[in-house]
Design an enzyme around this catalytic site. Structure first.
Site: not given
Ligand code: WQD
Length: 335
Positions: A13, A34, A85, A125, A150, A154, A216-217, A231
């Site tokens: 970002i 870095l 993060k 966040s 984490y 914040k 993996s979902v 999300r």
């Molecule tokens: C999104 C959705 C997972 C990976 C986190 C932090 C947040 C910010 C963003 C820093 C969820 C699903 C994910 C995968 C999946 N980080 N997923 N398979 O957890 O919403 O937010 O990252 O600032 O503060 O909390 O983001 O992208 O990890 O997950 O199914 O391999 O995708 O379960 O529903 P998240 P994410």
């Protein structure tokens, strides 16, 4: 020309925000150790804007280096991204997160007080809301005892800033990000996860590129229309532009109090399966994925009520999730 310090300015970002700052006529100096980015990003930013930001490889945990920097530099505002993060890692190594995310913030605020720098933008966040009972989530939703160290850093960070504004005459805005995704249209900067991606979109694009075998979902049994978690995925360029708008609100003294908080999202929720469907459509690929158990600590749904940012900041996300996923895919193919 106003000179803005961007900590973590070589990160995902941060780099996109540096580009938008330069495009808006600001002089930018970056501090980045870095630890979660690569020095090549500096040249990539320069190749986009044709202006090379100043750069210092300083670790903000080193108080003497931070003090020395501010003795040498005249800074008009700070956008503070530098922090660890990874939610999962923070559970395993909480002290690393409190040292890197809190101590460094205190050092920066001490220097702001000493050198009478007042404009501070903090990278917060939506994780501070935990699983909100209210959807879409407004800034008035209760900040819960965050579900990870984490998220706690914040939450504590916001409290520290608010108290420093009151006591030390700073003005600050915390931006509570939802889920930043995508990449600059040039595909010269983007999300650069070091190692196995934790976040969804880089894992999706690496699977489509054949780098990962299968996505993996995490969870197909959530109480949502298709059973997968929801999300609010916001294009990183929209998010970067929100930082410029917030900074200018402070520089031009338009803020209504010394400390303000804004949700920065699109206001639209998308499930994991919906994201996969959109990605398959824009990339014309068939993604190899499997629904598995939920990931520890994940919430069911989070998406923003963006009324305050729209009305007060005069900012609104412009880009669609199709554009965001297309830019992420173009970036991946450019790796
Ligand atoms: C999104 C959705 C997972 C990976 C986190 C932090 C947040 C910010 C963003 C820093 C969820 C699903 C994910 C995968 C999946 N980080 N997923 N398979 O957890 O919403 O937010 O990252 O600032 O503060 O909390 O983001 O992208 O990890 O997950 O199914 O391999 O995708 O379960 O529903 P998240 P994410």
């Amino acid at each position: 020309m106003k000179r803005i310090l961007v900590t973590g300015g070589l990160g995902f970002i941060g780099s996109h925000t540096v580009v938008e700052l330069q495009n808006s006529g600001y002089d930018v100096v970056i501090i980045d150790n870095l630890s979660n980015s690569k020095i090549e990003v500096l040249d990539n930013i320069t190749s986009i804007t044709e202006k090379k930001p100043d750069y210092h490889n300083i670790d903000l945990r080193n108080k003497k280096d931070v003090q020395h920097f501010f003795q040498q530099e005249k800074i008009d505002g700070i956008i503070h991204f530098a922090a660890s993060k990874a939610v999962g890692e923070s559970v395993e190594q909480p002290l690393k997160y409190y040292e890197n995310n809190i101590t460094t913030l205190v050092y920066l605020l001490q220097e702001m007080k000493k050198h009478k720098i007042s404009n501070f933008i903090f990278s917060s966040s939506c994780t501070v809301y935990g699983q909100s009972d209210e959807l879409p989530i407004t800034e008035k939703a209760p900040v819960k005892s965050a579900e990870s160290p984490y998220g706690n850093t914040k939450q504590i960070g916001e409290e520290i800033i608010q108290e420093s504004c009151k006591a030390d005459g700073l003005t600050a805005i915390s931006l509570r990000y939802f889920n930043p995704i995508g990449a600059h249209e040039s595909a010269k900067i983007g999300e650069l996860p070091l190692g196995v991606p934790q976040n969804l979109i880089p894992f999706v694009t690496q699977t489509a590129a054949g780098i990962r075998e299968q996505l993996s979902v995490f969870g197909g049994d959530y109480p949502t229309p298709d059973g997968t978690a929801i999300r609010d995925y916001i294009h990183v360029v929209d998010l970067a532009q929100a930082h410029i708008v917030a900074l200018e609100r402070l520089i031009n003294n338009k803020n209504k109090s010394d400390y303000e908080v804004y949700n920065v999202g699109t206001g639209k929720g998308s499930s994991v399966l919906e994201v996969i469907q959109v990605f398959e459509k824009i990339s014309n690929t068939s993604l190899n994925y499997k629904i598995v158990d939920r990931r520890e600590g994940d919430i069911t749904a989070a998406y923003a009520n963006t009324t305050l940012a729209n009305k007060e900041l005069g900012w609104k996300a412009k880009k669609s999730i199709e554009e965001a996923l297309s830019s992420a895919w173009k970036w991946q193919q450019n790796q």
